[in-house]
Write a protein that holds these residues in place. Structure first.
Motif, PDB file in Angstrom:
ATOM      1  N   ASP B  80      43.400  49.769  69.888  1.00  0.00           N
ATOM      2  CA  ASP B  80      43.608  50.678  71.301  1.00  0.00           C
ATOM      3  C   ASP B  80      44.885  51.429  70.989  1.00  0.00           C
ATOM      4  O   ASP B  80      44.901  52.723  71.406  1.00  0.00           O
ATOM      5  CB  ASP B  80      43.982  49.728  72.364  1.00  0.00           C
ATOM      6  CG  ASP B  80      42.744  49.165  73.067  1.00  0.00           C
ATOM      7  OD1 ASP B  80      41.391  49.421  72.681  1.00  0.00           O
ATOM      8  OD2 ASP B  80      42.496  47.752  73.603  1.00  0.00           O
ATOM      9  N   LEU B  81      46.006  50.985  70.503  1.00  0.00           N
ATOM     10  CA  LEU B  81      47.063  51.741  70.262  1.00  0.00           C
ATOM     11  C   LEU B  81      46.935  52.928  69.318  1.00  0.00           C
ATOM     12  O   LEU B  81      47.358  53.789  69.484  1.00  0.00           O
ATOM     13  CB  LEU B  81      48.196  50.667  69.578  1.00  0.00           C
ATOM     14  CG  LEU B  81      49.720  51.154  69.324  1.00  0.00           C
ATOM     15  CD1 LEU B  81      50.196  51.726  70.792  1.00  0.00           C
ATOM     16  CD2 LEU B  81      50.358  50.334  68.569  1.00  0.00           C
ATOM     17  N   GLN B  84      45.450  55.547  71.193  1.00  0.00           N
ATOM     18  CA  GLN B  84      46.568  56.261  71.955  1.00  0.00           C
ATOM     19  C   GLN B  84      47.434  57.194  71.263  1.00  0.00           C
ATOM     20  O   GLN B  84      47.769  58.386  71.545  1.00  0.00           O
ATOM     21  CB  GLN B  84      47.396  55.296  72.529  1.00  0.00           C
ATOM     22  CG  GLN B  84      48.133  55.792  73.932  1.00  0.00           C
ATOM     23  CD  GLN B  84      49.603  55.816  72.844  1.00  0.00           C
ATOM     24  OE1 GLN B  84      50.031  54.745  72.573  1.00  0.00           O
ATOM     25  NE2 GLN B  84      50.402  57.049  73.435  1.00  0.00           N
ATOM     26  N   SER B  90      51.998  61.905  72.046  1.00  0.00           N
ATOM     27  CA  SER B  90      53.053  61.380  73.031  1.00  0.00           C
ATOM     28  C   SER B  90      53.466  59.964  72.293  1.00  0.00           C
ATOM     29  O   SER B  90      52.734  59.541  71.431  1.00  0.00           O
ATOM     30  CB  SER B  90      52.490  60.766  74.306  1.00  0.00           C
ATOM     31  OG  SER B  90      51.071  60.247  73.964  1.00  0.00           O
ATOM     32  N   ALA B  92      54.212  56.057  71.445  1.00  0.00           N
ATOM     33  CA  ALA B  92      53.655  54.783  71.596  1.00  0.00           C
ATOM     34  C   ALA B  92      53.795  54.286  73.010  1.00  0.00           C
ATOM     35  O   ALA B  92      54.993  54.071  73.719  1.00  0.00           O
ATOM     36  CB  ALA B  92      53.796  53.501  70.785  1.00  0.00           C
ATOM     37  N   ASP B  93      52.576  53.890  73.653  1.00  0.00           N
ATOM     38  CA  ASP B  93      52.548  53.494  75.269  1.00  0.00           C
ATOM     39  C   ASP B  93      53.067  52.152  74.826  1.00  0.00           C
ATOM     40  O   ASP B  93      52.467  51.114  74.413  1.00  0.00           O
ATOM     41  CB  ASP B  93      50.937  53.400  75.521  1.00  0.00           C
ATOM     42  CG  ASP B  93      50.910  53.065  76.843  1.00  0.00           C
ATOM     43  OD1 ASP B  93      50.841  53.856  77.835  1.00  0.00           O
ATOM     44  OD2 ASP B  93      50.797  51.712  77.079  1.00  0.00           O
ATOM     45  N   ALA B  94      53.962  51.923  75.783  1.00  0.00           N
ATOM     46  CA  ALA B  94      54.830  50.490  75.894  1.00  0.00           C
ATOM     47  C   ALA B  94      53.730  49.432  76.090  1.00  0.00           C
ATOM     48  O   ALA B  94      53.845  48.324  75.571  1.00  0.00           O
ATOM     49  CB  ALA B  94      55.762  50.474  76.841  1.00  0.00           C
ATOM     50  N   GLU B  95      52.799  49.340  76.987  1.00  0.00           N
ATOM     51  CA  GLU B  95      51.960  48.575  77.408  1.00  0.00           C
ATOM     52  C   GLU B  95      51.107  48.205  76.393  1.00  0.00           C
ATOM     53  O   GLU B  95      50.773  47.024  76.106  1.00  0.00           O
ATOM     54  CB  GLU B  95      51.163  49.055  78.716  1.00  0.00           C
ATOM     55  CG  GLU B  95      50.665  47.934  79.487  1.00  0.00           C
ATOM     56  CD  GLU B  95      49.914  48.345  80.668  1.00  0.00           C
ATOM     57  OE1 GLU B  95      48.955  47.928  81.127  1.00  0.00           O
ATOM     58  OE2 GLU B  95      50.307  49.311  81.431  1.00  0.00           O
ATOM     59  N   LEU B  96      50.515  49.143  75.578  1.00  0.00           N
ATOM     60  CA  LEU B  96      49.664  48.948  74.376  1.00  0.00           C
ATOM     61  C   LEU B  96      50.469  48.313  73.499  1.00  0.00           C
ATOM     62  O   LEU B  96      49.699  47.405  72.806  1.00  0.00           O
ATOM     63  CB  LEU B  96      48.980  50.202  74.126  1.00  0.00           C
ATOM     64  CG  LEU B  96      48.104  50.828  75.149  1.00  0.00           C
ATOM     65  CD1 LEU B  96      47.608  52.270  74.649  1.00  0.00           C
ATOM     66  CD2 LEU B  96      46.939  50.086  75.227  1.00  0.00           C
TER      67      LEU B  96
END
Lengths: 681, 118
Positions: B80-81, B84, B90, B92-96
């Protein structure tokens, strides 16, 4: 053989180790952790990698960078790359294919898929460097691997290159069939590896092997013993003799091809010698070699400069001495060296694959000369030109030859083609068809150097040709060897039965000529009558013969003997065969016996006449030492008893079992002669 | 604790690992090696430095390693990461990333627990 080297390029150590774990049983595995390191390893020449497994996402240099580099340096042709992809939907896979990757698999790896893909890709690329029969390297592969070993060697002078072949290998093929011959080749290759533990070994073609060895593995004392091989096949044993040429490397040597040539030259210097079946390349050979290399460099321009001249050696009718034909021979009149011996350049041109140009030069020249004679009304005789087996692989040359014969410019038989039995043997079946095509177009075919090779008798049954040329080594031994005399008269007899005429080559003395005449030889060529003559001289010679009434052949005086044997009612039914059944039976016997020979009524007549004139005694009560004589004698007995006769005789410590069996083929009496060597250990 | 129990605890697939590595001893060898694998640290560093390209590459590598060892949960989170980060536009998404950390923690805990019992 060494395991193939596979390079794994992946930034994650666990992935690399996992792949190594999957591959390590079958391959030698090396790892690089990024693209730059991979390229360094590939370029270092420390070893030759057969395959790269390449990850795409890597630091320093990614997989695309590696592919681009390999593509730019033209390395992908020999080094396949399989991409290991993170996921198969990646567009990056498409891009990798565009850059020349051959396959991909995605993580997670499945061991089976990895192994199968690696195996498939390797075997696809193997054809370029592996000999499928023995699994050894082929010429390409051997040269590459040997270059690699030498590149990494501390001292090249530690190494030697050996060139090996099996004497009479063609005969084993005749005897055991191709399948048996193949087994022998595999066996021979295995022995080479056992005996000398070479760094690299390979098979160049047919029975020619090469290996690069450490010199301290080569013990000349034991060499002769190692080259003597007993092969076991179908419960029979057969003695084989290997020949070996050895070239010891200089520090400055780099060209493996040249080393092979030199080892081969040493091997070729061995002449039918069982005592020392090996030779080491020495200074005298070096001079020959240097000469050859130099001449080869000048060859192309020599053709263009007209340095090659066509000479004609007359062939005369044996009975009358009349001029009947000629063989065209090529001479190199070198501006500095003068006359260069054909022995100095023809073998080199053949092994270099360059002979076809010269063969065509001669054929074309002779054709034009004959046409010119027609035009000018000058008398001329049929002329034969030599073809090498290589010519049959040169489609352009064959096409031009067929054109000559189909062009209706020549009167029938005025130009002929000579093909040596070695060349015949080198032709693969599809190429042998070309000979039929040429013959169909009106070319007479002469089988050259008959008896000098190894499968002469096989030739007779296998190929169609018009005239047989008996090798000069026979003629030269007429005075000195009773055995050769017997062989010559036997060949004449047999060949005439097949409706083929014989030219004996190399006659130099009156005694030789007399013997050949007395033994029904049809034609003779040799210095006794004339050396090869330059064109103008030869044409003058033809004119002189014409003026003296010595041109062209007289009527064939050969008389046909009639058979004295008649069909008998007492023959056992299982001895009566049709021709077809007989052929099947012969085939069967050939698997079991070393020699199988069917004598027909004519042949039996001759043996009988000979036996009477020589007062040959019954073999049971005489002191026989010659298996041929024994076989003939036994054949007569079988004929008399209309049954089967057998005996065992010992010659030079070897036991031979000889059987003569009376049979009737399509109602005609025949005797089947069978001979086999018995093991004496 | 058996290897099967270790894989269950980390949300991995023991059967898949067995299919790839054949024997328990080989699975164990590779699973233990994972504790020394630098990929997770490299990923954390790249994200901390805001290097999007390296973040993508390390996430991608972690996904591959997890897939090969049949650490299914970690593979999914890393995948998933990776997706993204793939456009590399962008950070890294913090949640992922938190998901990756959680899955990674489960894997490491399970291996340590297995190791402790040996």
């Amino acid at each position: 053989m060494q395991k193939a080297s596979v390079l794994i390029v992946d930034d994650a150590q666990i992935n690399r180790e996992l792949l190594e774990f999957i591959l390590q049983d079958r391959y030698q595995v090396f790892q690089a952790e990024n693209g730059a390191q991979a390229i360094e390893m590939i370029e270092s020449q420390e070893r030759i990698y057969r395959l790269v497994l390449l990850d795409i996402q890597m630091p320093v240099m990614d997989g695309f960078g590696v592919l681009e580099y390999l593509q730019r340096h033209n390395l992908l042709k020999e080094l396949p790359v399989i991409v290991i992809s993170g996921d198969s939907s990646d567009e990056s896979i498409l891009h990798a294919y565009e850059l020349g990757a051959v396959d991909f698999f995605s993580k997670p790896f499945s061991p089976e898929i990895v192994l199968n893909r690696v195996h498939n890709i390797l075997s696809l690329y193997e054809h370029d460097y592996i000999d499928s029969l023995t699994g050894s390297y082929n010429r390409n592969g051997f040269i590459r691997m040997a270059e690699n070993v030498l590149h990494n060697a501390k001292r090249r002078t530690d190494y030697a290159l050996m060139f090996l072949d099996i004497k009479n290998f063609k005969a084993t093929n005749e005897l055991f069939g191709t399948e048996g011959g193949d087994m022998i080749l595999r066996d021979f290759y295995a022995r080479i590896n056992d005996f000398w533990e070479p760094e690299v070994s390979g098979r160049l073609d047919t029975d020619h092997f090469v290996c690069l060895v450490k010199q301290d593995h080569v013990d000349l004392e034991s060499m002769a013993a190692k080259l003597k091989i007993t092969a076991q096949l179908k419960g029979r044993s057969m003695k084989l003799y290997g020949y070996c040429g050895i070239y010891c490397l200089n520090e400055s040597d780099t060209d493996v091809s040249g080393m092979i040539d030199r080892a081969k030259l040493a091997e070729e210097s061995i002449l039918g010698d069982h005592v020392q079946p090996f030779a080491v390349f020495d200074d005298s050979m070096r001079r020959i070699y240097m000469d050859q290399v130099e001449l080869m460099g000048e060859y192309e321009s020599a053709i263009a400069n007209g340095e090659f001249k066509v000479y004609y050696q007359p062939v005369v009718e044996a009975a009358t001495g009349n001029l009947v034909s000629a063989e065209a021979l090529v001479r190199w009149v070198h501006p500095q060296r003068g006359m260069v011996s054909p022995a100095a350049f023809i073998p080199a041109l053949e092994s270099g694959g360059q002979i076809s140009k010269l063969d065509w030069f001669v054929a074309d020249h002779v054709h034009k000369t004959i046409l010119n004679c027609y035009k000018e009304g000058i008398p001329m005789v049929p002329v034969s030109v030599n073809l090498s087996w290589m010519d049959f692989y040169d489609d352009g040359l064959i096409e031009r030859l067929v054109d000559i014969f189909q062009g209706n410019t020549l009167r029938n038989g005025d130009m002929r083609l000579e093909i040596t039995e070695t060349s015949y043997a080198a032709l693969e079946s599809d190429r042998a068809g070309i000979l039929k095509q040429l013959r169909g177009a009106g070319a007479k075919i002469l089988l050259d150097d008959f008896g000098s090779g190894y499968s002469s008798f096989g030739m007779l049954k296998q190929y169609d040709f018009d005239i047989l040329k008996l090798d000069m080594t026979f003629t030269r031994q007429i005075e000195t060897s009773p055995k050769v005399r017997t062989i010559i008269s036997g060949i004449m007899e047999m060949v005439h039965h097949l409706g083929i005429k014989v030219i004996a080559e190399g006659a130099e003395t009156q005694e030789q000529v007399k013997f050949l005449r007395d033994n029904d030889c049809d034609y003779i060529q040799g210095y006794y009558f004339s050396k090869p003559l330059p064109e103008a001289e030869f044409l003058a010679y033809v004119e002189k013969c014409r003026a003296e009434g010595r041109l062209g052949q007289t009527a064939d005086p050969a008389l046909r003997m009639t058979s004295v044997y008649r069909k008998s009612e007492t023959v056992e039914p299982d001895n009566r065969l049709t021709r077809r059944e007989m052929q099947d039976m012969l085939h069967g016997y050939r698997m079991i016996f070393d020699m199988v020979h069917l004598l027909d009524a004519n042949a039996l007549d001759r043996i009988r006449n000979q036996a009477e004139s020589e007062e040959m005694l019954c073999c049971r009560c005489s002191n026989l030492s010659d298996p041929d004589q024994a076989t003939r004698c036994l054949a007569l007995q079988a004929l008399k008893s209309r049954g089967e006769e057998a005996m065992v005789i010992t010659v030079d410590g070897t036991c031979h079992e000889v059987i003569a069996k009376y049979i009737e083929v399509d109602g005609e009496p025949h005797v089947l002669e069978l001979l086999r060597h018995l093991k004496t250990e | 604790m058996t290897l099967k129990e270790c894989y269950d605890r980390m949300n991995g697939s023991y059967e898949e690992a067995k299919g790839r590595l054949m024997t328990d001893s080989m699975i164990e060898r590779f699973v233990m090696r994972f504790l020394d694998d630098p990929t997770m640290d490299n990923l954390r560093k790249a994200i901390a430095q805001g290097d999007v390209a390296v973040s993508f590459r390390e996430a991608h590598t972690l996904k591959g390693v997890a897939a090969n060892l049949a650490f299914t949960g970690l593979q999914k989170a890393a995948s998933d990461l990776t997706e993204q980060l793939r456009p590399q536009q962008s950070p890294a998404d913090a949640e992922l990333m938190a998901g990756v950390e959680k899955a990674y923690g489960m894997v490491v805990d399970a291996i340590r627990a297995y190791q402790a019992e040996k």
